[in-house]
Design a protein around this motif. Sequence first.
Motif, PDB file in Angstrom:
ATOM      1  N   ASP A  26      12.893  53.058  13.334  1.00 49.35           N
ATOM      2  CA  ASP A  26      13.486  52.353  12.221  1.00 49.35           C
ATOM      3  C   ASP A  26      13.943  51.179  12.896  1.00 49.35           C
ATOM      4  N   ASN A  27      13.073  49.905  13.158  1.00 48.28           N
ATOM      5  CA  ASN A  27      13.698  48.769  13.668  1.00 48.28           C
ATOM      6  C   ASN A  27      13.077  47.730  13.275  1.00 48.28           C
ATOM      7  N   ASP A  28      13.063  46.535  13.716  1.00 53.02           N
ATOM      8  CA  ASP A  28      12.471  44.962  13.411  1.00 53.02           C
ATOM      9  C   ASP A  28      11.355  44.794  14.294  1.00 53.02           C
ATOM     10  N   LYS A  29      11.227  45.582  15.265  1.00 50.43           N
ATOM     11  CA  LYS A  29      10.531  45.119  16.498  1.00 50.43           C
ATOM     12  C   LYS A  29       9.026  44.952  16.196  1.00 50.43           C
ATOM     13  N   SER A  74       6.032  47.033   5.005  1.00 46.18           N
ATOM     14  CA  SER A  74       7.029  46.357   6.012  1.00 46.18           C
ATOM     15  C   SER A  74       6.492  45.079   6.368  1.00 46.18           C
ATOM     16  N   ARG A  83       7.063  44.002   9.456  1.00 40.08           N
ATOM     17  CA  ARG A  83       6.795  44.011  11.095  1.00 40.08           C
ATOM     18  C   ARG A  83       5.440  43.668  11.359  1.00 40.08           C
TER      19      ARG A  83
END
Length: 412
Positions: free
Chosen positions: A267-270, A295, A297
């Motif tokens: 769970d991150n924005d990369k 998402s 992303r």
Amino acid sequence: MMLQQQKEIVQATVPVLQQYGEAITTVFYTTLFEENPSLFNIFNPANQQNGGQARSLAASILAYAAHIDRLDQLGGMVNRITHKHASLEVQPEHYPIVGDHLLRAIRTVLGDAATPEVIDAWAAAYGQLAEIMTGVEQKLYTEGRSQLGGWAGYSPLTVERKVVESDVITSFHLVSPTGAPLPTFLPGQYLGVKAQVPDSPFEQIRQYSLSRVPNGRTYRISVKRESAPAHIAAAQNGLISNHLHESVHEGDTILAHVPQGDFVLRDNDKPVVLLSGGVGITPAICMFEHLARNSKRPVLFVHATMQRSHHAFSDETRELTAAHPHARALVYYEKVTPADVQGRDFDAAGRISIDSLRPYLPQQPADFYYCGPVGFMGAVEGVLDSLNVPLADRYSEAFAPDPSFVTELAKA
């Protein structure tokens, strides 16, 4: 609680395990199954014949020994094993049996070098590991049966639809026989399936990735029909996949475990790069659908397959990329025919390489998820090494124990 002296003895055996680890685990599995044949209801016999399971266990034991005083660094390995154990319904009473045979194998292979002090230290180390594993597994079992729609053990699911996705992959759409909701899961997880093929003396359990995002009512697993390599008995390798393809039809039921697996999105924005080879597409397409629909992303879906007749989910991939601008796809065909149209059926000919992949990659740091057969995994590792992708940004799952002890050790 292990004594410090015992930890030091275990760490001192690391060079010995590097030299004799495979021999120890080979003896271990041989005696384990000779004296406890019912365990073939849990273990895949094909993985015993090709030696992959012995190498995988040897690598895990070596990693455990090397980190005996830094167990927090083994979280990834513990998660991978405990999720697999949970899908197999491994129970606390199995651990003493395994521990006894492991210590006996150490004595057999090391001979006089297996002093009472070494055996005592390894008995304590195994007891510590068993306590850790059973604790995590019992938590998974509790979560599995207490969640909405959950159950304990294996429960019947009805095959609502059976869909041919390619010459080698068929999907099974599963529902509850009672119409009850099905537990949710994370994209990348798998379903444990238990079956007993007619004339086979044992039940067999296999794990099949869930290939469509959860909707609360249906599961989709997509199964490749496996053929047996020359060195593995056809009666064992591909036993369950062939049974599902040939003998399980719409309206039939299969026994399934609640979803498990630790190959899931962080769970991150990369940006995300998904790389799959062959049937490795099954968790990847589920991750791709989730990222495309739910998402923002940026996501690049890279799939390599032998040829168009083996290419599953091509329509789904095109629909997702057409509807979601942040989602892109890159498809490789190893064998291209005159009927294949570049840009429609495939994007690049041959195998994945750093030169063909580099122009499509995100410019900023990204998370890389890759899944597929052993050869594909090794090729991807080489590409990521050349790109200087940090190990912390790599997440992988192979669909068999790795035949290379070195690769398994690095993974552990």
